[in-house]
Design an enzyme around this catalytic site. Structure first.
Site: not given
Ligand SMILES: NC(=O)c1ccc[n+]([C@@H]2O[C@H](COP(=O)([O-])OP(=O)(O)OC[C@H]3O[C@@H](n4cnc5c(N)ncnc54)[C@H](OP(=O)(O)O)[C@@H]3O)[C@@H](O)[C@H]2O)c1
Length: 259
Positions: A164, A168
Site C-alpha cells: 500500500y 500510494k
Molecule cells: N479510509 C482511510 O483511512 C483512507 C486513508 C487514506 C486513503 N484512503 C484511500 O481512499 C480510497 C477509498 O478507500 P475507502 O477508505 O473508502 O475504502 P473502501 O470503503 O474499502 O472503498 C474502496 C472502494 O474501491 C473499490 N474497489 C476496490 N477494488 C476495486 C477494483 N478492482 N475495481 C473497481 N473498484 C474497486 C471498492 O468497490 P468494489 O469492491 O465494489 O469494487 C470500493 O468502492 C482508497 O484509494 C484508499 O486507499 C483511505
C-alpha cells in the site's frame, strides 16, 4: 480582479454542467465524493465492481450513472472511458479513488499480493488519468484528483503494508509528473491525501485497542477523520477554485504527517 458588492466567492466551487467520474463509489470515501460532486451540480458517473451498491446510490442522486468496472482490468478501464465519452461527450473531473491494501509483514507478503495492490492503486490510476486526460487535453480543461494517502508521504508500520505504501507513493509521483505534462494544456492533476478515516478498508480500527492507542498517541488531532471532513478539499480540487494548483498534495490528516 475587483470585488463587487454582490461578489459570491462560493460560486467558483459549483460544478454545474460538468461531468465527473468517481471510481470506488460503491462504499466509503468514494460514495461520499460522488454525493459531494453531485450536490455541487455535476453529473456523476459512479463506478466500482459492486453494481448493486452503485444502483442503490444512484437512486438517491438523479444526475448519477452507475457503471460496473473492475479497475484492475485494462479493457474495462478503456470501456468505462469510451462509454462516458459516448454518453456525455466530455469528462471534466476524474476522481481516481478505488483502492485496496493488504496488511502483512513483508516476510509473508507474496509477489501476487504486492502486484495485485499496485494494479488497482497505481496502474489503474495512471491508465484512467491517461485515458481521461487525453479528452481533457482535447477540450482544454479538466481536473484529475488522485486519492493517495498520508501513506503516500510517510511509512505505515506498525501497520505493516509495503504494498500500500509503495502504491500510494507512486500515485503522488504520477500526480506530480502528469501535473507538469499537462500544466500548459488546461488540465490539472492533484493528489488528495487523507489520514485515517473509518470505512470498509479500515473497519475494526474504531474498536481495536492497538489502533485506538496508535491514533491517540500519534495523531495531533487525536481521532479518526469523519467523511465530511474531506468535502471541502475535494470540491476545491475539482472546481475552478483551484485553477492555479497542479501537481500538488492536499493533506487532510489531523496533523499526522506534521511531526
Ligand atoms: N479510509 C482511510 O483511512 C483512507 C486513508 C487514506 C486513503 N484512503 C484511500 O481512499 C480510497 C477509498 O478507500 P475507502 O477508505 O473508502 O475504502 P473502501 O470503503 O474499502 O472503498 C474502496 C472502494 O474501491 C473499490 N474497489 C476496490 N477494488 C476495486 C477494483 N478492482 N475495481 C473497481 N473498484 C474497486 C471498492 O468497490 P468494489 O469492491 O465494489 O469494487 C470500493 O468502492 C482508497 O484509494 C484508499 O486507499 C483511505
Amino acid at each position: 480582479m475587483s470585488i463587487s458588492a454582490d461578489f459570491d466567492p462560493i460560486a467558483q466551487f459549483r460544478l454545474d454542467g460538468k461531468v465527473a467520474i468517481v471510481t470506488g463509489a460503491s462504499s466509503g470515501l468514494g460514495a461520499r465524493f460522488a454525493r459531494v460532486l453531485h450536490a455541487a451540480g455535476a453529473t456523476v458517473v459512479i463506478t466500482a465492481r459492486r453494481l448493486d451498491r452503485l444502483q442503490e446510490l444512484a437512486q438517491q442522486l438523479p444526475r448519477s450513472f452507475p457503471v460496473a468496472c473492475d479497475v484492475s482490468v485494462a479493457e474495462q478501464r478503456e470501456n468505462l472511458v469510451a462509454d462516458v465519452m459516448r454518453e456525455f461527450g466530455r469528462i471534466d473531473v476524474l476522481v481516481n479513488n478505488a483502492g485496496i491494501g493488504i496488511v502483512t509483514p513483508v516476510e509473508r507478503e507474496t509477489l501476487e499480493d504486492f502486484e495485485s495492490v499496485l494494479q488497482v492503486n497505481t496502474t489503474a490510476v495512471w491508465h484512467l488519468a491517461k485515458l481521461c486526460g487525453q479528452h481533457m487535453v482535447a477540450q482544454g480543461s479538466g481536473s484529475v484528483i488522485n486519492v493517495a494517502s498520508v501513506l503516500g508521504l510517510v511509512g505505515s508500520t506498525p501497520i505493516k503494508q509495503v504494498n500500500y505504501v509503495a502504491s500510494k507513493h507512486a500515485v503522488i509521483g504520477i500526480t506530480k509528473e502528469l501535473g507538469l505534462q499537462w500544466a500548459r494544456k488546461g488540465v490539472r492533476v492533484n493528489s488528495l491525501c487523507p489520514g485515517w478515516f473509518l470505512t470498509e478498508m479500515t473497519s475494526g480500527m474504531e474498536s481495536d485497542e492497538g489502533a485506538k492507542k496508535l491514533i491517540a498517541q500519534n495523531s495531533p488531532i487525536p481521532r479518526m477523520g469523519h467523511e465530511h471532513e474531506l468535502d471541502g478539499a475535494l470540491l476545491f480540487m475539482a472546481s475552478d477554485a483551484s485553477t492555479f494548483m497542479t501537481g500538488q498534495e492536499v493533506v487532510v490528516d489531523g496533523g499526522w504527517t506534521t511531526r
